[in-house]
Design a protein around this motif. Structure first.
Motif, mmCIF file in Angstrom:
data_model
loop_
_atom_site.group_PDB
_atom_site.id
_atom_site.type_symbol
_atom_site.label_atom_id
_atom_site.label_comp_id
_atom_site.label_asym_id
_atom_site.label_seq_id
_atom_site.Cartn_x
_atom_site.Cartn_y
_atom_site.Cartn_z
ATOM 1 N N ASP A 117 33.374 50.409 64.602
ATOM 2 C CA ASP A 117 33.416 50.966 65.961
ATOM 3 C C ASP A 117 31.989 51.191 66.462
ATOM 4 O OD1 ASP A 117 32.493 53.312 64.761
ATOM 5 O OD2 ASP A 117 34.445 54.278 64.798
ATOM 6 N N ALA A 118 31.856 51.806 67.631
ATOM 7 C CA ALA A 118 30.551 51.971 68.271
ATOM 8 C C ALA A 118 29.625 52.907 67.486
ATOM 9 C CB ALA A 118 30.739 52.508 69.684
ATOM 10 N N GLY A 119 30.158 53.739 66.634
ATOM 11 C CA GLY A 119 29.350 54.671 65.863
ATOM 12 C C GLY A 119 28.598 54.050 64.698
ATOM 13 N N HIS A 120 28.928 52.831 64.337
ATOM 14 C CA HIS A 120 28.265 52.163 63.222
ATOM 15 C C HIS A 120 26.963 51.502 63.675
ATOM 16 C CE1 HIS A 120 32.407 52.343 61.558
ATOM 17 N NE2 HIS A 120 31.745 52.569 60.444
ATOM 18 N N ASN A 121 26.130 51.155 62.706
ATOM 19 C CA ASN A 121 24.885 50.474 63.043
ATOM 20 C C ASN A 121 25.172 49.063 63.581
ATOM 21 O OD1 ASN A 121 25.775 49.801 60.440
ATOM 22 N ND2 ASN A 121 23.772 48.989 59.905
ATOM 23 N N ALA A 122 24.203 48.512 64.268
ATOM 24 C CA ALA A 122 24.384 47.203 64.925
ATOM 25 C C ALA A 122 24.486 46.083 63.890
ATOM 26 C CB ALA A 122 23.217 46.936 65.850
#
Length: 129
Positions: A117-122
């Protein structure tokens, strides 16, 4: 012969904890510890095979030897099953050192973006960083 097999089977069983203890306490590095595990596994395989052959060969002529050989076979079965199942499992998995060093065009992730999801690193790689 049966008592020799039993002693070697006990040695094979003790190889794994000895390798782990020696590596964890710093007596030796990871490589020698892994060699001890491999040697213990091979010793257990040889003892298992010789024990079964001895038990079959002496089944009528020497019941005491047969009993000791079967005890040795049972003891040596522990590392054979323990390490053997790990070898089978490991042979069915991808190699962990199979990495890409192509920084200009690295391989793209296929399944992992749907899990994250958006909370993980790129997930993109920038060689300039």
């Amino acid at each position: 012969m049966g008592s020799w097999l039993k002693n070697f089977s006990i040695l094979a069983v003790l190889g794994f904890p000895l390798a782990v203890a020696g590596t964890r306490t710093g007596l030796w590095q990871y490589g020698p510890g892994l060699k001890i595990v491999a040697a213990s596994f091979l010793l257990a395989c040889v003892v298992l095979a010789l024990s079964l052959i001895t038990a079959f060969w002496t089944r009528k002529s020497a019941p005491a030897t047969k009993r000791m050989a079967l005890i040795a076979a049972a003891i040596s079965l522990l590392p054979v099953l323990g390490i053997g199942t790990q070898l089978v499992t490991g042979s069915q998995l991808p190699a962990i050192h199979n990495i890409s060093t192509d920084v200009s065009d690295p391989p793209q992730f296929v399944k992992i973006p749907s899990i994250r999801d958006a909370g993980h690193n790129a997930l993109y790689y920038d060689a300039a960083e």
